[in-house]
Design an enzyme around this catalytic site. Structure first.
Site, short mmCIF file in Angstrom:
data_model
loop_
_atom_site.label_atom_id
_atom_site.label_comp_id
_atom_site.label_asym_id
_atom_site.label_seq_id
_atom_site.Cartn_x
_atom_site.Cartn_y
_atom_site.Cartn_z
N TYR A 1 -12.51 -21.16 2.34
CA TYR A 1 -11.48 -22.06 2.83
C TYR A 1 -11.86 -23.47 2.41
O TYR A 1 -12.97 -23.73 1.94
CB TYR A 1 -11.33 -21.96 4.35
CG TYR A 1 -10.61 -20.72 4.82
CD1 TYR A 1 -9.22 -20.73 4.96
CD2 TYR A 1 -11.30 -19.56 5.13
CE1 TYR A 1 -8.54 -19.60 5.40
CE2 TYR A 1 -10.64 -18.42 5.56
CZ TYR A 1 -9.26 -18.44 5.71
OH TYR A 1 -8.60 -17.31 6.13
N ASP B 1 -7.84 -27.75 -1.16
CA ASP B 1 -6.63 -26.94 -1.29
C ASP B 1 -5.56 -27.62 -2.13
O ASP B 1 -4.93 -26.99 -2.98
CB ASP B 1 -6.05 -26.64 0.10
CG ASP B 1 -6.76 -25.49 0.80
OD1 ASP B 1 -7.35 -24.66 0.10
OD2 ASP B 1 -6.71 -25.43 2.05
N LYS C 1 0.82 -1.22 0.00
CA LYS C 1 0.00 0.00 0.00
C LYS C 1 0.85 1.27 0.00
O LYS C 1 0.34 2.35 -0.25
CB LYS C 1 -0.92 0.00 1.23
CG LYS C 1 -1.94 -1.13 1.22
CD LYS C 1 -2.82 -1.09 2.46
CE LYS C 1 -3.82 -2.24 2.44
NZ LYS C 1 -4.67 -2.24 3.68
#
Length: 396
Positions: A141, A171, A77
């Site tokens: 998730y 995953d 940022k």
């Protein structure tokens, strides 16, 4: 030894499992992976940590999917940090990120921003549901994707209800799919000199590994359902049978195989004809199934395994993970290797296949948070003065 991805540079913004494991697979094949971490580090450093680990030690799961990568901490940022990342990205071959859709664009590091400085970049975004659509902005998730993808509705017994898997069946396939997508795009770039953007969703990976279920959904609408330990093929002798000391999984799908299993079990092979694969819950099918179960209860699982394998059938005892690690067979594979980092563990998971000429290998340990920031900046052409400015501006 020259590996498949020697000379390939990957900038990895991902965290947890699917993204890091995807780049780990390429790192194991020689790619240089630059892992960009926040100041507090990848959250996986503390997830799955065992109670016996010293406080502050990275989890074994983190080390497993981040070995050999170089960790840098740059504030994305911070305008100065943002420009530094773009300078690094311009010298990379591929980028992978798994922020929630829209986040990377707000950071000014999306595909279009990077393509402006590296026209042939291969850029992969992993998300739960994809970059577009009504669910695209939802967090995801492994467990929630198991639920929404149909996995849980197809796992366990009718009397117990749906159950999530005790491992990461979303995953890890997502990581494999991402590694495949990246390598395909890099191969295409070599042929066309063009980069591309890859939108990869965890829910797609979850559906891919349920192809046997969805093939029936699209054929006659019957896929899925809680079938316990039976095979989706709904065959009498493709099941997990209780033994005197455990369970044995048998995969005898054809009639010829099934009759052999019944004979080995001391049963009439013609029982095969009394089981209705289209209606396994009928009274007759239940009676036949019970007879087979009763027969298997008479011996230990290792006895059955020996007998069935001697008869040429696919059969295996249901093993705990520790028993799998101790199998003599695993000494002939590359999957388990010596743990390269100081740790309580003696071994770790490494190469998933054996190749005649090269193959996957562990390249060093996992780095501490931001350990390689200065070294990477120097390697990517930053002067000492530029690095000093980044520090003075709190960008690193």
């Amino acid at each position: 030894m020259t590996q498949a991805f020697d000379g390939i540079r990957i900038l990895d913004f991902s965290q947890v499992v699917s993204g890091p494991y995807a780049t780990q697979l390429l790192c194991n094949q020689g790619a240089e992976v630059i892992k960009v971490e926040p100041a507090h580090g990848d959250q996986l450093r503390s997830v799955f940590r065992t109670g016996s680990q010293p406080p502050g030690e990275d989890s074994a799961a983190y080390r497993l999917v981040n070995r050999g990568k170089r960790s840098i901490c740059i504030d994305l940022k911070n305008p100065v940090g943002h420009q530094a990342i773009l300078k690094i990205a311009a010298q990379c071959d591929a980028i992978l990120e798994n922020f929630r859709p829209g986040v990377i664009a707000r950071l000014g590091l999306d595909y279009d921003a990077v393509r402006a400085v590296k026209p042939d970049i291969v850029y992969c975004s992993i998300s739960g549901y994809g970059q577009t659509g009504p669910l695209s902005g939802q967090p995801a998730y492994d467990g929630t994707i198991q639920a929404i993808s149909g996995m849980m509705a197809n796992n366990d017994h009718p009397e117990t209800g749906p159950t999530r898997a005790g491992y990461l069946p979303v995953d890890v396939p997502t990581a494999f799919l991402a590694a495949y997508a990246l390598t395909s795009a890099l191969f295409r770039r070599d042929r066309t000199a063009e980069g591309q953007y890859i939108d990869l969703a965890m829910i797609d990976a979850a559906i891919l590994i349920q192809m046997s279920v969805f093939s029936r959904v699209f054929t006659d609408g019957t896929g899925g359902g809680l079938i316990g330990n039976r095979s989706p093929a709904s065959v009498l002798t493709a099941d997990t049978f209780p033994c005197s000391d455990g369970h044995i999984a048998v995969s005898a799908l054809k009639e010829s195989q099934g009759r052999i299993v019944l004979k080995v079990a001391g049963l009439d092979p013609d029982l095969w004809n009394d089981f209705d694969p289209d209606n396994p819950e009928t009274e007759q099918s239940r009676v036949v199934t019970a007879k087979v179960y009763d027969a298997f209860r008479q011996r230990s699982m290792h006895e059955w395994e020996e007998k069935l394998r001697a008869a040429g059938q696919s059969a295996s005892c249901v093993l705990e993970a520790a028993d799998v690690a101790a199998l003599e067979q695993m000494g002939h594979r590359a999957i388990f290797q010596e743990e390269p980092e100081p740790s309580q563990a003696a071994r770790t998971i490494a190469g998933a296949f054996v190749a005649s000429e090269d193959g996957p290998a562990i390249h060093g340990r996992s780095a501490a948070i931001g350990e390689d920031t200065s070294a990477v900046l120097i390697d990517f052409g930053f002067s000492e003065a530029e690095i000093k400015v980044l520090r003075s501006q709190d960008a690193i």
